[in-house]
Motif scaffolding. Structure first.
Motif, mmCIF file in Angstrom:
data_model
loop_
_atom_site.group_PDB
_atom_site.id
_atom_site.type_symbol
_atom_site.label_atom_id
_atom_site.label_comp_id
_atom_site.label_asym_id
_atom_site.label_seq_id
_atom_site.Cartn_x
_atom_site.Cartn_y
_atom_site.Cartn_z
ATOM 1 N N LEU A 11 0.832 -1.203 0.000
ATOM 2 C CA LEU A 11 0.000 0.000 0.000
ATOM 3 C C LEU A 11 0.868 1.255 0.000
ATOM 4 C CD1 LEU A 11 -2.830 -0.963 2.518
ATOM 5 C CD2 LEU A 11 -3.078 -0.562 0.071
ATOM 6 N N ALA A 12 1.927 1.230 0.811
ATOM 7 C CA ALA A 12 2.817 2.386 0.875
ATOM 8 C C ALA A 12 3.462 2.653 -0.480
ATOM 9 C CB ALA A 12 3.881 2.158 1.948
ATOM 10 N N PHE A 44 -11.560 0.447 -0.186
ATOM 11 C CA PHE A 44 -11.388 1.637 0.652
ATOM 12 C C PHE A 44 -10.425 2.610 -0.010
ATOM 13 C CE2 PHE A 44 -9.667 3.953 4.336
ATOM 14 C CZ PHE A 44 -10.841 4.341 4.963
ATOM 15 N N LEU A 45 -9.331 2.088 -0.552
ATOM 16 C CA LEU A 45 -8.348 2.925 -1.234
ATOM 17 C C LEU A 45 -8.947 3.544 -2.497
ATOM 18 C CD1 LEU A 45 -5.501 4.028 -1.703
ATOM 19 C CD2 LEU A 45 -4.895 1.839 -2.738
ATOM 20 N N MET A 86 -13.779 9.374 5.082
ATOM 21 C CA MET A 86 -13.020 8.130 5.191
ATOM 22 C C MET A 86 -13.014 7.595 6.628
ATOM 23 S SD MET A 86 -12.320 7.617 2.106
ATOM 24 C CE MET A 86 -11.160 6.260 2.121
ATOM 25 N N ARG A 87 -12.960 8.486 7.612
ATOM 26 C CA ARG A 87 -13.036 8.038 9.006
ATOM 27 C C ARG A 87 -14.388 7.399 9.291
ATOM 28 N NH1 ARG A 87 -7.986 7.602 10.953
ATOM 29 N NH2 ARG A 87 -6.784 9.503 10.623
ATOM 30 N N LEU A 88 -15.441 7.998 8.761
ATOM 31 C CA LEU A 88 -16.777 7.434 8.940
ATOM 32 C C LEU A 88 -16.876 6.056 8.307
ATOM 33 C CD1 LEU A 88 -19.724 7.679 9.817
ATOM 34 C CD2 LEU A 88 -20.192 8.881 7.657
ATOM 35 N N LEU A 100 -3.583 9.469 1.612
ATOM 36 C CA LEU A 100 -4.499 10.241 0.761
ATOM 37 C C LEU A 100 -4.468 11.723 1.111
ATOM 38 C CD1 LEU A 100 -7.601 7.844 0.673
ATOM 39 C CD2 LEU A 100 -5.977 8.286 -1.181
ATOM 40 N N LEU A 101 -4.458 12.020 2.408
ATOM 41 C CA LEU A 101 -4.437 13.424 2.824
ATOM 42 C C LEU A 101 -3.134 14.094 2.407
ATOM 43 C CD1 LEU A 101 -6.046 13.152 6.386
ATOM 44 C CD2 LEU A 101 -7.100 13.978 4.269
ATOM 45 N N ALA A 102 -2.011 13.353 2.541
ATOM 46 C CA ALA A 102 -0.726 13.918 2.118
ATOM 47 C C ALA A 102 -0.717 14.183 0.615
ATOM 48 C CB ALA A 102 0.407 12.970 2.506
#
Length: 216
Positions: free
Chosen positions: A42-43, A72-73, A93-95, A190-192
């Motif tokens: 994933l990384a 999810f990704l 995404m947290r939800l 994703l946020l980065a």
């Protein structure tokens, strides 16, 4: 065996909803039949996407073109590609992560419930066997055989609880913890990417989740 197994499934069905059974079956499929990407994979995928986004912009991201088909990704990448605000991406995404974790929790509770019912119905089978044995007390030779058959029901109930249902509950709990960690890794990546961080910074951030960061 029929009483121990059949009674356990019948009681679990009566005390649980149909959707809970679906979550339990889904967890079993995930444990035994579905392979998932490792944290390192994933990384690597997210770092590659970060490089692409840095050069071509987030609009160039095509979720369907990546090798990792994690739902999810894919959902998160689509939000990034659509230009959704970072705080909104994190909220959604947290939800989604909490909902997925609740489903695993429901599956775990189902298997623990089965582990509770199984010895009880094993005891019920033993009592039925003892009743049948007492009816034949006129033949002393049948007492030993009847007692052994009666006690087998308790054996089956305890064995199923200790060797199948409770270990499965523990396995589902471990699965949930692992999946939650991976989802946190995906969200961080994703946020980065969305805020345009340097790919090397993205790599360092994601390596923390796989335990291979330079600070660990």
């Amino acid at each position: 065996l029929l009483i121990a197994v059949g009674g356990t499934f019948a009681a679990t069905t009566l005390s649980s909803s149909r959707i809970t059974a679906v979550h339990a079956i889904s967890a079993l499929k995930r444990i035994f039949f579905t392979s998932s990407s490792t944290s390192r994979q994933l990384a690597a995928e997210l770092v590659r996407i970060a490089r692409q986004a840095k050069v071509q912009g987030v609009a160039s991201i095509d979720p369907q073109a990546i090798a990792t088909k994690d739902p999810f990704l894919l959902k998160g990448l689509q939000l990034v590609a659509d230009g959704v605000a970072p705080e909104r991406i994190e909220e959604l995404m947290r939800l989604e992560s909490e909902i997925l974790s609740e489903k695993r929790g429901a599956a775990e509770r189902t298997f623990r419930l089965m582990g509770t019912y199984s010895p009880m119905f094993g005891l019920v089978g033993t009592l039925i066997g003892l009743i049948q044995m007492l009816k034949g007390l006129t033949d002393p030779r049948a007492i030993g055989q009847g007692m052994s058959v009666a006690l087998m029901a308790t054996f089956y109930g305890v064995l199923l609880a200790a060797l199948v249902f409770l270990p499965l509950a523990g396995k589902v709990r471990t699965l949930d913890l692992d999946e939650r960690l991976q989802r946190d890794q995906i969200i961080a990546g994703l946020l980065a990417i969305r805020i345009g961080e340097n790919p090397e910074y993205v790599r360092e951030t994601l390596e923390v989740f796989s335990g291979s960061g330079t600070r660990g």
